[in-house]
Design a protein around this motif. Structure first.
Motif, mmCIF file in Angstrom:
data_model
loop_
_atom_site.group_PDB
_atom_site.id
_atom_site.type_symbol
_atom_site.label_atom_id
_atom_site.label_comp_id
_atom_site.label_asym_id
_atom_site.label_seq_id
_atom_site.Cartn_x
_atom_site.Cartn_y
_atom_site.Cartn_z
ATOM 1 N N LEU A 1 -18.178 54.446 18.936
ATOM 2 C CA LEU A 1 -19.082 54.273 20.084
ATOM 3 C C LEU A 1 -19.550 52.820 20.186
ATOM 4 O O LEU A 1 -19.547 52.222 21.266
ATOM 5 N N ALA A 2 -19.937 52.260 19.027
ATOM 6 C CA ALA A 2 -20.431 50.877 19.020
ATOM 7 C C ALA A 2 -19.330 49.927 19.472
ATOM 8 O O ALA A 2 -19.573 48.982 20.245
ATOM 9 N N LYS A 3 -18.115 50.179 19.029
ATOM 10 C CA LYS A 3 -17.002 49.282 19.380
ATOM 11 C C LYS A 3 -16.730 49.339 20.889
ATOM 12 O O LYS A 3 -16.597 48.307 21.550
ATOM 13 N N VAL A 4 -16.702 50.553 21.429
ATOM 14 C CA VAL A 4 -16.397 50.687 22.856
ATOM 15 C C VAL A 4 -17.527 50.046 23.686
ATOM 16 O O VAL A 4 -17.276 49.400 24.705
ATOM 17 N N GLN A 5 -18.763 50.177 23.210
ATOM 18 C CA GLN A 5 -19.871 49.504 23.918
ATOM 19 C C GLN A 5 -19.716 47.989 23.853
ATOM 20 O O GLN A 5 -20.022 47.283 24.819
ATOM 21 N N ASP A 6 -19.249 47.492 22.711
ATOM 22 C CA ASP A 6 -19.001 46.040 22.607
ATOM 23 C C ASP A 6 -18.017 45.588 23.690
ATOM 24 O O ASP A 6 -18.168 44.539 24.293
ATOM 25 N N GLU A 7 -16.975 46.393 23.907
ATOM 26 C CA GLU A 7 -15.952 46.000 24.897
ATOM 27 C C GLU A 7 -16.588 45.898 26.291
ATOM 28 O O GLU A 7 -16.271 44.988 27.063
ATOM 29 N N ALA A 8 -17.515 46.831 26.581
ATOM 30 C CA ALA A 8 -18.211 46.764 27.879
ATOM 31 C C ALA A 8 -18.972 45.446 27.966
ATOM 32 O O ALA A 8 -18.933 44.752 28.992
ATOM 33 N N GLY A 9 -19.642 45.077 26.877
ATOM 34 C CA GLY A 9 -20.388 43.808 26.858
ATOM 35 C C GLY A 9 -19.456 42.629 27.085
ATOM 36 O O GLY A 9 -19.765 41.714 27.868
ATOM 37 N N THR B 1 -11.668 26.364 24.789
ATOM 38 C CA THR B 1 -11.059 26.169 26.100
ATOM 39 C C THR B 1 -11.918 25.165 26.883
ATOM 40 O O THR B 1 -13.103 24.999 26.588
ATOM 41 N N SER B 2 -11.340 24.509 27.882
ATOM 42 C CA SER B 2 -12.064 23.393 28.512
ATOM 43 C C SER B 2 -13.195 23.826 29.444
ATOM 44 O O SER B 2 -14.022 23.008 29.812
ATOM 45 N N TYR B 3 -13.238 25.096 29.848
ATOM 46 C CA TYR B 3 -14.300 25.516 30.769
ATOM 47 C C TYR B 3 -15.481 26.091 29.965
ATOM 48 O O TYR B 3 -15.344 27.125 29.286
ATOM 49 N N GLY B 4 -16.632 25.433 30.052
ATOM 50 C CA GLY B 4 -17.779 25.742 29.206
ATOM 51 C C GLY B 4 -18.181 27.220 29.163
ATOM 52 O O GLY B 4 -18.266 27.810 28.082
ATOM 53 N N PRO B 5 -18.432 27.858 30.332
ATOM 54 C CA PRO B 5 -18.894 29.257 30.283
ATOM 55 C C PRO B 5 -17.889 30.199 29.603
ATOM 56 O O PRO B 5 -18.288 31.155 28.937
ATOM 57 N N TYR B 6 -16.603 29.929 29.767
ATOM 58 C CA TYR B 6 -15.576 30.789 29.141
ATOM 59 C C TYR B 6 -15.594 30.564 27.619
ATOM 60 O O TYR B 6 -15.600 31.515 26.841
ATOM 61 N N ALA B 7 -15.674 29.292 27.224
ATOM 62 C CA ALA B 7 -15.663 28.965 25.796
ATOM 63 C C ALA B 7 -16.869 29.607 25.100
ATOM 64 O O ALA B 7 -16.738 30.215 24.034
ATOM 65 N N ARG B 8 -18.035 29.523 25.741
ATOM 66 C CA ARG B 8 -19.246 30.065 25.101
ATOM 67 C C ARG B 8 -19.199 31.594 25.026
ATOM 68 O O ARG B 8 -19.629 32.182 24.034
ATOM 69 N N ALA B 9 -18.644 32.225 26.066
ATOM 70 C CA ALA B 9 -18.525 33.695 26.021
ATOM 71 C C ALA B 9 -17.632 34.105 24.843
ATOM 72 O O ALA B 9 -17.881 35.103 24.171
ATOM 73 N N MET B 10 -16.610 33.291 24.586
ATOM 74 C CA MET B 10 -15.645 33.636 23.539
ATOM 75 C C MET B 10 -16.229 33.609 22.136
ATOM 76 O O MET B 10 -15.736 34.286 21.234
ATOM 77 N N VAL B 11 -17.309 32.821 21.931
ATOM 78 C CA VAL B 11 -17.864 32.700 20.580
ATOM 79 C C VAL B 11 -18.372 34.070 20.114
ATOM 80 O O VAL B 11 -18.021 34.560 19.040
ATOM 81 N N ARG B 12 -19.159 34.703 20.978
ATOM 82 C CA ARG B 12 -19.694 36.015 20.600
ATOM 83 C C ARG B 12 -18.596 37.086 20.587
ATOM 84 O O ARG B 12 -18.545 37.944 19.703
ATOM 85 N N VAL B 13 -17.705 36.997 21.569
ATOM 86 C CA VAL B 13 -16.628 37.987 21.639
ATOM 87 C C VAL B 13 -15.819 37.958 20.330
ATOM 88 O O VAL B 13 -15.506 38.995 19.752
ATOM 89 N N CYS B 14 -15.529 36.768 19.845
ATOM 90 C CA CYS B 14 -14.699 36.662 18.628
ATOM 91 C C CYS B 14 -15.398 37.255 17.407
ATOM 92 O O CYS B 14 -14.756 37.876 16.566
ATOM 93 N N LYS B 15 -16.717 37.049 17.329
ATOM 94 C CA LYS B 15 -17.446 37.635 16.183
ATOM 95 C C LYS B 15 -17.294 39.152 16.212
ATOM 96 O O LYS B 15 -17.062 39.793 15.204
#
Ligand code: BYC
Length: 327
Positions: free
Chosen positions: A83-91, A156-170
């Motif tokens: 459940l927690a994992k699937v909720q993470d994907e929504a986030g 990645t060179s686009y700031g908002p995408y790069a910052r989103a990826m930091v949390r996603v990767c964790k």
């Protein structure tokens, strides 16, 4: 189709102001982040909107194969983790839609593009999850492939995408470990459980290699995306790294990767591996995957059934803004 898209990119670039374009390219070459209000070439905006929105759609559609097993998880502990994992994907989907919106396309437009079949999402989510072992294989292989692709996207060179990826990767790295841990439990279990684990590896291995996209030689977007530092590594480089990391993990489980051509090549310092079935890949990209129709139907139904929530939220926001004005 791809040639047309490429020549469109070139035409648009030719129309750009050469001074602005040169200044933009210098910033990218100096590894500066490009931010939403900065000037950017239209083709850069377009390719990022395409990639980030497809990435967002993949996270949201990617909830479905695993969601299928929440009610059938083998224990309360497994159910809570899933459940927690699937909720993470929504986030992840939500961060990514927000990042894409900063480029000027609304979330409504992106979602309509998904529902009409105009926008793509990762091929991997068009395969069914037949047994509980598939949940292990998805975490291990699919999230494993996703991390391999997404770690470089933190730069990645686009700031908002790069910052989103930091949390996603964790979060993805927790997902990968929970999947591998399911595989470990199954491989240490009964002969039937081990057979299920091997069967899941057999079915998910090749689709996981397809996640990285077509070979570099056939990838219409890679060269330009590498120049603009949207992509930091090519499809083939990431696929090779994934094979090199995953093969010893399969060995540790006592499972066999379903590729007779897979062997260590000391000269190149990596594994040689067999040819991916690119015909299958392109068919799935065209929307002909085994459960493609069910996936889009599930998303459309969820959108329609959630209309009352959106209406209620809009009415509530309107009531508050009216009260604020009156005060
Ligand atoms: N599936 O020139 P190319 C997750 C398309 S979700 C479908 O190499 P590019 C998770 C490509 O779009 C993780 N289509 O393109 C969630 C292009 O078509 P268009 C998802 C694919 O963009 C829940 C054409 O083929 N990750 O982890 O330079 C549960 C030519 O390709 C695919 C991302 O989205 C594919 N596999 O490179 C569990 C990562 N591959 O658009 C886990 C972000 C290619 O020109 N995206 N195509 O018509 C990327 O890094 C890049 O977009 C790709 C493709 C490497 C995927």
């Amino acid at each position: 189709m791809y040639t047309t898209e490429l020549s469109k990119t070139k035409q648009v670039q030719n129309l750009e102001d050469p001074d602005k374009l040169a200044a933009f390219e210098a910033r990218v070459a100096a590894d500066e982040f490009i931010e939403p209000k900065d000037w950017m070439p239209e083709a850069y905006r377009r390719t990022l909107t395409r990639q980030i929105s497809q990435h967002a759609h993949s996270e949201i559609v990617g909830m479905l194969p695993e969601g299928n097993w929440i009610g059938r998880a083998p224990s309360l502990r497994r159910k809570a983790i899933l459940l927690a994992k699937v909720q993470d994907e929504a986030g992840h989907g939500l961060y990514l839609y927000s990042a894409a919106e900063t480029l000027g396309t609304s979330r409504q437009e992106m979602i309509e593009a998904l529902h009409s079949g105009k926008a793509k999402y990762s091929t991997i989510f068009n395969y069914p999850t037949l047994t509980w072992a598939d949940i292990g294989a998805i975490g291990w292989l699919v999230d494993g492939a996703a991390i391999m692709n997404q770690v470089p996207l933190q730069r990645t060179s686009y700031g908002p995408y790069a910052r989103a990826m930091v949390r996603v990767c964790k979060e993805e790295s927790f997902h990968q470990r929970q999947g591998y841990e399911i595989m470990m439990a199954m491989c240490a279990g009964s002969a039937d459980q081990k057979r299920m684990a091997q069967d899941a590896l057999n079915r998910w291995w090749w689709p996981s290699l397809m996640m990285f996209g077509p070979p570099d030689a056939d990838s219409p977007n890679t060269a330009q995306s590498m120049r603009w530092r949207i992509k930091r590594e090519t499809n083939d480089e990431l696929r090779q790294k994934f094979v090199d990391i995953t093969k010893p993990q399969a060995d540790a489980l006592g499972l066999t990767v379903p590729d007779p051509a897979l062997r260590w090549n000391a000269d190149k310092g990596g594994h040689d591996y067999g040819e991916v079935d690119w015909e299958e890949f392109y068919a799935v990209v065209r929307g002909e995957g085994p459960v493609a129709k069910e996936r889009i139907k599930a998303r459309r139904d969820a959108w329609e059934q959630g209309a009352w929530v959106r209406d209620a939220a809009a009415a509530y926001a309107e009531k508050h803004s009216r009260r604020k004005e009156a005060a």
